[in-house]
Design an enzyme around this catalytic site. Structure first.
Site, PDB file in Angstrom:
ATOM      1  N   HIS A  16      11.995  43.401  27.470  1.00  0.00           N
ATOM      2  CA  HIS A  16      12.280  42.230  26.633  1.00  0.00           C
ATOM      3  C   HIS A  16      11.042  41.330  26.538  1.00  0.00           C
ATOM      4  O   HIS A  16      10.703  40.849  25.465  1.00  0.00           O
ATOM      5  CB  HIS A  16      13.412  41.382  27.247  1.00  0.00           C
ATOM      6  CG  HIS A  16      14.746  42.048  27.334  1.00  0.00           C
ATOM      7  ND1 HIS A  16      15.453  42.149  28.514  1.00  0.00           N
ATOM      8  CD2 HIS A  16      15.527  42.636  26.383  1.00  0.00           C
ATOM      9  CE1 HIS A  16      16.618  42.745  28.288  1.00  0.00           C
ATOM     10  NE2 HIS A  16      16.682  43.077  27.008  1.00  0.00           N
ATOM     11  N   LYS A  40      32.951  38.755  28.427  1.00  0.00           N
ATOM     12  CA  LYS A  40      32.152  39.877  28.942  1.00  0.00           C
ATOM     13  C   LYS A  40      31.691  39.566  30.370  1.00  0.00           C
ATOM     14  O   LYS A  40      31.100  38.504  30.613  1.00  0.00           O
ATOM     15  CB  LYS A  40      30.937  40.078  28.014  1.00  0.00           C
ATOM     16  CG  LYS A  40      30.192  41.381  28.261  1.00  0.00           C
ATOM     17  CD  LYS A  40      29.094  41.596  27.236  1.00  0.00           C
ATOM     18  CE  LYS A  40      28.132  42.671  27.673  1.00  0.00           C
ATOM     19  NZ  LYS A  40      26.936  42.722  26.830  1.00  0.00           N
ATOM     20  N   ARG A  89      14.464  51.167  21.266  1.00  0.00           N
ATOM     21  CA  ARG A  89      13.797  52.020  22.268  1.00  0.00           C
ATOM     22  C   ARG A  89      13.811  53.476  21.861  1.00  0.00           C
ATOM     23  O   ARG A  89      12.880  54.209  22.116  1.00  0.00           O
ATOM     24  CB  ARG A  89      14.511  51.893  23.631  1.00  0.00           C
ATOM     25  CG  ARG A  89      14.259  50.583  24.332  1.00  0.00           C
ATOM     26  CD  ARG A  89      15.261  50.366  25.416  1.00  0.00           C
ATOM     27  NE  ARG A  89      16.605  50.359  24.863  1.00  0.00           N
ATOM     28  CZ  ARG A  89      17.680  49.966  25.515  1.00  0.00           C
ATOM     29  NH1 ARG A  89      17.591  49.599  26.766  1.00  0.00           N
ATOM     30  NH2 ARG A  89      18.864  49.972  24.935  1.00  0.00           N
ATOM     31  N   SER A 127      18.579  46.545  30.983  1.00  0.00           N
ATOM     32  CA  SER A 127      19.130  45.673  32.030  1.00  0.00           C
ATOM     33  C   SER A 127      20.091  46.470  32.907  1.00  0.00           C
ATOM     34  O   SER A 127      20.134  46.271  34.128  1.00  0.00           O
ATOM     35  CB  SER A 127      19.878  44.497  31.399  1.00  0.00           C
ATOM     36  OG  SER A 127      19.015  43.741  30.600  1.00  0.00           O
TER      37      SER A 127
HETATM   38  O1  PNS Z   1      21.554  42.498  24.516  1.00  0.00           O
HETATM   39  P1  PNS Z   1      22.731  42.948  23.687  1.00  0.00           P
HETATM   40  O2  PNS Z   1      23.984  42.908  24.505  1.00  0.00           O
HETATM   41  O3  PNS Z   1      22.497  44.268  23.024  1.00  0.00           O
HETATM   42  O4  PNS Z   1      22.882  41.843  22.506  1.00  0.00           O
HETATM   43  C1  PNS Z   1      23.923  41.926  21.568  1.00  0.00           C
HETATM   44  C2  PNS Z   1      24.026  40.634  20.733  1.00  0.00           C
HETATM   45  C3  PNS Z   1      24.125  39.417  21.626  1.00  0.00           C
HETATM   46  C4  PNS Z   1      22.812  40.493  19.851  1.00  0.00           C
HETATM   47  C5  PNS Z   1      25.300  40.782  19.834  1.00  0.00           C
HETATM   48  O5  PNS Z   1      26.382  41.154  20.620  1.00  0.00           O
HETATM   49  C6  PNS Z   1      25.661  39.497  19.092  1.00  0.00           C
HETATM   50  O6  PNS Z   1      24.954  39.048  18.216  1.00  0.00           O
HETATM   51  N1  PNS Z   1      26.800  38.879  19.480  1.00  0.00           N
HETATM   52  C7  PNS Z   1      27.292  37.647  18.887  1.00  0.00           C
HETATM   53  C8  PNS Z   1      28.578  37.874  18.122  1.00  0.00           C
HETATM   54  C9  PNS Z   1      28.284  38.391  16.707  1.00  0.00           C
HETATM   55  O7  PNS Z   1      27.628  37.749  15.924  1.00  0.00           O
HETATM   56  N2  PNS Z   1      28.817  39.587  16.397  1.00  0.00           N
HETATM   57  C10 PNS Z   1      28.615  40.186  15.080  1.00  0.00           C
HETATM   58  C11 PNS Z   1      27.534  41.239  15.099  1.00  0.00           C
HETATM   59  S1  PNS Z   1      28.095  42.681  15.937  1.00  0.00           S
END
Ligand code: PNS
Length: 161
Positions: A16, A40, A89, A127
């Protein structure tokens, strides 16, 4: 131009950090934002994750660290950002990332998602892998910032005793 780099960052890894540093060279303002999702289960609280990111990125004047809840598009509107950055990735990341980029765009037409290809030395890093290794007493020194290594050791050493 302002970009948002959103994620769970539970915890932030050197992969990151690499993306954030590369972003900070290309964009005027980078907002690293931690998803605050109470449904979560995470190892670290939002406050702990934000604090570790801030400490790992001291000295950059165009990087801000924040958290958000709810929809990413609403947060982007609030921050007046029209660009999201995500890292890729491997091909296995692509399907999920494309789905997210498309749903976000369908909800907010002016929003674009940019993808940074992860540096090859971090292409295996996540992570989850870091937590798995650390929870079994493995060495994650080269995978995460020092402050994260320390925090992981504290979490898991407490679990052992
Ligand atoms: O590090 P991650 O868990 O892959 O990040 C995922 C993240 C936080 C970018 C995604 O879950 C997100 O944007 N969540 C907020 C809710 C949302 O907007 N959902 C609609 C898109 S799936």
């Amino acid at each position: 131009m302002t970009v948002i780099y959103p994620g769970s960052f539970d915890p932030i890894t050197n992969g990151h950090i690499d993306i954030i540093e590369r972003c900070s060279k290309k964009f005027n303002r980078v907002i690293v934002s931690v998803l605050n999702n109470s449904s979560k289960e995470t190892l670290f609280t939002v406050e702990e994750r934000v604090d570790m990111i801030e400490k790992s990125l001291e000295g950059y004047d165009n990087i801000e660290v924040d958290s958000f809840s709810g929809l990413l598009i609403d947060y982007a509107k609030e921050k007046e950002a029209k660009l999201i950055v995500r890292g890729l990735r491997a091909v296995s990341d692509f399907e999920y990332e494309m789905q997210m980029a498309l749903i976000n765009k369908s909800l907010y037409q002016d929003l674009e998602t940019f993808f940074f290809i992860a540096s090859s030395k971090y292409s295996f890093l996540s992570s989850s892998v870091v937590k798995e290794v650390s929870s079994h007493g493995g060495d994650v020194k080269d995978l995460v910032p020092d402050i994260v290594e320390k925090a992981l050791n504290e979490k898991f050493i407490k679990d052992f005793y």
